[in-house]
Design an enzyme around this catalytic site. Structure first.
Site, mmCIF file in Angstrom:
data_model
loop_
_atom_site.group_PDB
_atom_site.id
_atom_site.type_symbol
_atom_site.label_atom_id
_atom_site.label_comp_id
_atom_site.label_asym_id
_atom_site.label_seq_id
_atom_site.Cartn_x
_atom_site.Cartn_y
_atom_site.Cartn_z
ATOM 1 C CB CYS A 186 -0.948 -0.063 0.972
ATOM 2 S SG CYS A 186 -0.112 0.038 2.905
ATOM 3 C CG HIS A 241 -4.162 0.938 4.176
ATOM 4 N ND1 HIS A 241 -3.312 0.599 3.154
ATOM 5 C CD2 HIS A 241 -5.220 1.939 3.328
ATOM 6 C CE1 HIS A 241 -3.995 0.616 2.432
ATOM 7 N NE2 HIS A 241 -4.813 1.198 2.793
ATOM 8 C CG ASN A 276 -7.541 2.539 0.063
ATOM 9 O OD1 ASN A 276 -6.655 1.883 0.925
ATOM 10 N ND2 ASN A 276 -8.986 1.277 0.946
#
Length: 398
Positions: A52, A334, A355
């Site tokens: 990520c 994250h 995201n």
């Protein structure tokens, strides 16, 4: 012909609406209205990879390229990941296995690779050389960890001159060899010349965080395991952290955001993240109170996070935030990108977040983060220095 005309008119109206800066999204019990959004590239999908940090920072730079008026580009995540694994492995062996070697990383890894090795477009280097259509890094991680563990034991009593080539062989087997030159839109590039063509200078960006175990207005090495580069983050008061993000969004800049997403109020599929306050028994009456006191702690916790709409949230202080970090209730989980500001039907403020968990979600891969959640659970942010308020830039020397 009328139905066709109606459909065409509806499509045109929807197209215009999609281009407007402010629009409303809703989920059961919530009604979000975008107040300000910045231009973004498409939502990317990290699939079953723990990268990520790369997807978010690449998306951040893709947004920056758009903001600068350049043609949008899809940057290669696996070009960055290849170099990050390779250099991280070198440091792992040099420190006798004393740093974390895993799929995780820091958002600072992307500008590090950009400055040291350049960049490539996705079409020139997809990094899918192992029979999968999307990224799946479990086997790769296990293979590298097993290999490095064996090398770290030094079975020859000293390191051979071949061990790093062996690690690179694993990377090449899974990702493919990185080409020295490649064609893109009719031109020939190297990774360095391609990076130079994008108009991005990593020196134009800065990192910020907010903790009291180090002095404010000075940088420090953030103590999280994925910060293998020992990257430094400018430490500012919590109010300044929010002011930087607000100023950035208002001026059309996105913000790379690292945060804890393990909280019960983080509802990715439902499209929001909130920090509900504990129920105050003094506010409960009659049968509601009698039912509440009979619940177990686990049942109370489940009910607390059974959020269907705007709820009363905690009031976050600098001290509370620090306590959560010190007790490791707030963890480095994250990487994402803040791309806008919004409100709910009660006027509560949220950040709109891009995201990398696919676009097959309520809002096409975007979700809304309440201010209490942001203030409590942010690890750090990364932003163009131009987007930092002048007073903060002057005080910190950014």
């Amino acid at each position: 012909m009328k139905p066709i005309i109606i459909v065409a008119a509806l499509a045109a109206a929807l197209s215009v609406q999609a281009q407007e800066a402010a629009k409303t999204d809703s989920v059961e019990g919530f009604k979000f209205t975008d107040v300000k959004t910045v231009k973004t590239g498409p939502v990317r999908d990290q699939n079953k990879s723990g990268t990520c940090w790369c997807f978010s920072s690449n998306s951040f730079f893709e947004n920056e390229i758009i903001r600068k008026g350049h043609k949008p580009v899809d940057l290669s995540e696996m070009f960055v990941v290849w170099h990050t694994y390779d250099d991280k492995a070198d440091k792992y062996i040099r420190t006798n296995g004393k740093i974390n070697f895993s799929q995780g990383g820091s958002g600072l890894d992307v500008p590090y690779v950009w400055a040291a090795y350049g960049m490539m477009p996705e079409e020139a280097y997809k990094g899918l050389n192992y029979g999968e259509d999307n990224h799946v890094h479990g086997e790769l991680e296990s293979a590298m960890q097993g290999y490095l563990s064996a090398i770290n034991r030094k079975p020859n009593r000293r390191l051979s001159t071949a061990w790093r080539k062996g690690l690179q062989g694993i990377l090449n087997a899974y990702f493919g060899e990185i080409p020295q030159t490649f064609e893109y839109e009719g031109k020939t590039y190297t990774p360095r010349t391609f990076a130079q063509s994008l108009g991005i200078n990593p020196d134009d960006y800065a990192t910020f965080t907010s903790f009291t175990h180090h002095p404010f207005d000075k940088p420090f090495v953030l103590e999280v395991s994925d910060n293998w580069l020992s990257g430094q983050y400018m430490n500012v008061p919590l109010a300044d952290l929010k002011a930087i993000v607000d100023n950035a969004i208002d001026k059309g800049y996105s913000v790379a955001w690292a945060a804890d997403v393990s909280e019960g109020g983080f509802k990715w599929k439902e499209g929001f993240a909130v920090m509900p306050a504990d129920k105050d028994e003094a506010d409960l009456e009659g049968t509601e109170l009698s039912r509440w006191v009979k619940l177990s702690d686990a049942e109370k916790n489940r009910e607390k996070y059974d959020v269907k709409g705007p709820v009363k949230e905690i009031e976050v202080t600098q001290e509370m935030r620090q306590d959560m970090f010190d007790r490791q209730e707030t963890t480095d989980d994250h990487g994402m990108v803040i791309v806008g500001k919004a409100t709910d039907q009660n006027g509560n403020e949220y950040y709109k977040v891009q995201n990398s968990w696919t676009d097959k979600q309520k809002y096409g891969g975007y979700f809304y983060v309440s201010m209490p959640y942001f203030l409590a659970k942010t690890m750090d942010i990364y932003v163009n220095k131009e987007a930092v308020p002048a007073a903060i830039r002057k005080r910190t020397g950014i």
